[in-house]
Design an enzyme around this catalytic site. Structure first.
Site, PDB file in Angstrom:
ATOM      1  N   HIS A  33       0.835  -1.322  -0.040  1.00 50.04           N
ATOM      2  CA  HIS A  33       0.071   0.041  -0.132  1.00 50.04           C
ATOM      3  C   HIS A  33       1.076   0.819  -0.017  1.00 50.04           C
ATOM      4  O   HIS A  33       0.665   1.886  -0.573  1.00 50.04           O
ATOM      5  CB  HIS A  33      -0.824   0.242   0.989  1.00 50.04           C
ATOM      6  CG  HIS A  33      -2.002   1.277   1.727  1.00 50.04           C
ATOM      7  ND1 HIS A  33      -3.276   1.416   1.072  1.00 50.04           N
ATOM      8  CD2 HIS A  33      -1.886   2.239   1.692  1.00 50.04           C
ATOM      9  CE1 HIS A  33      -3.612   2.474   1.230  1.00 50.04           C
ATOM     10  NE2 HIS A  33      -2.731   2.617   1.756  1.00 50.04           N
ATOM     11  N   GLU A  34       2.125   1.128   0.585  1.00 49.77           N
ATOM     12  CA  GLU A  34       3.032   2.848   0.640  1.00 49.77           C
ATOM     13  C   GLU A  34       4.054   2.677  -0.085  1.00 49.77           C
ATOM     14  O   GLU A  34       3.483   3.757  -0.719  1.00 49.77           O
ATOM     15  CB  GLU A  34       3.579   2.301   2.364  1.00 49.77           C
ATOM     16  CG  GLU A  34       3.036   2.594   3.261  1.00 49.77           C
ATOM     17  CD  GLU A  34       1.751   3.086   3.277  1.00 49.77           C
ATOM     18  OE1 GLU A  34       2.082   4.457   3.157  1.00 49.77           O
ATOM     19  OE2 GLU A  34      -0.037   3.194   4.247  1.00 49.77           O
TER      20      GLU A  34
HETATM   21 ZN    ZN Z   1      -1.975   5.378   1.757  1.00 49.10          ZN
END
Ligand code: ZN
Length: 167
Positions: free
Chosen positions: A133-134
């Site tokens: 996600h990051e």
């Molecule tokens: Zn995020």
């Protein structure tokens, strides 16, 4: 070190690709401190530099609720993905939105630490999902981009209404 504001969708800065950190980036430890200070007041578990308006490839992970220490990843790159499954995600830049996203739950990645030392690591479960996600943030990608086409269409059709409701 300071707490910074978190940039929210649909700010276009969330869509820019972040630049790799180089040896000339002397502000890295200050940036890491800002990420830590900002994350710790949000109740979130991960934050990337673009989300505080800094287009550099740095992210912090805080899985301390599970007894782990704060983790920083500089210039991270995913080398391999395995064990795909749907995972419920949310994002500090998309307040109030949760959606189920297809992710690898086992990942091998390479990154540098805050001293510039490069490492390779196999991660799984929540750590693997957070890091994907990051790392997406570092490429200007949001988790809602990974919804299937029909759900993505619905998301875009209703995004303005949601943004106004969250404001
Ligand atoms: Zn995020």
């Amino acid at each position: 070190m300071a707490r910074r504001g978190i940039i929210a969708y649909p700010d276009i800065r969330l869509r820019a690709a972040a630049r790799p950190i180089t040896a000339n980036d002397t502000q890295l430890s200050a940036l890491a401190g800002d990420l830590r200070d900002t994350l710790c007041v949000t109740g979130g578990i991960a934050l990337s530099a673009p989300q505080i308006g800094v287009p550099l490839q740095v992210l912090v992970l805080d899985l301390s609720a599970r007894g782990d220490a704060l983790e920083y990843y500089v210039n991270p790159r995913i080398l391999a993905r395995a064990a795909w499954g749907f995972v419920e995600e949310s994002c500090l830049s998309l307040p109030g939105v949760t959606a189920s996203v297809l992710r690898a739950t086992r990942v091998r990645l390479t990154a540098q630490d805050l001293t510039g030392a490069r490492f390779e690591r196999d991660v799984d479960g929540l750590r693997a999902v957070c890091l994907q996600h990051e790392i997406d943030h570092l490429a200007g990608r949001l988790f809602v981009d990974r919804l299937d086409p029909l759900r993505r269409l619905y998301w875009h059709a209703t995004a303005g209404r949601r943004a106004r409701a969250a404001a």
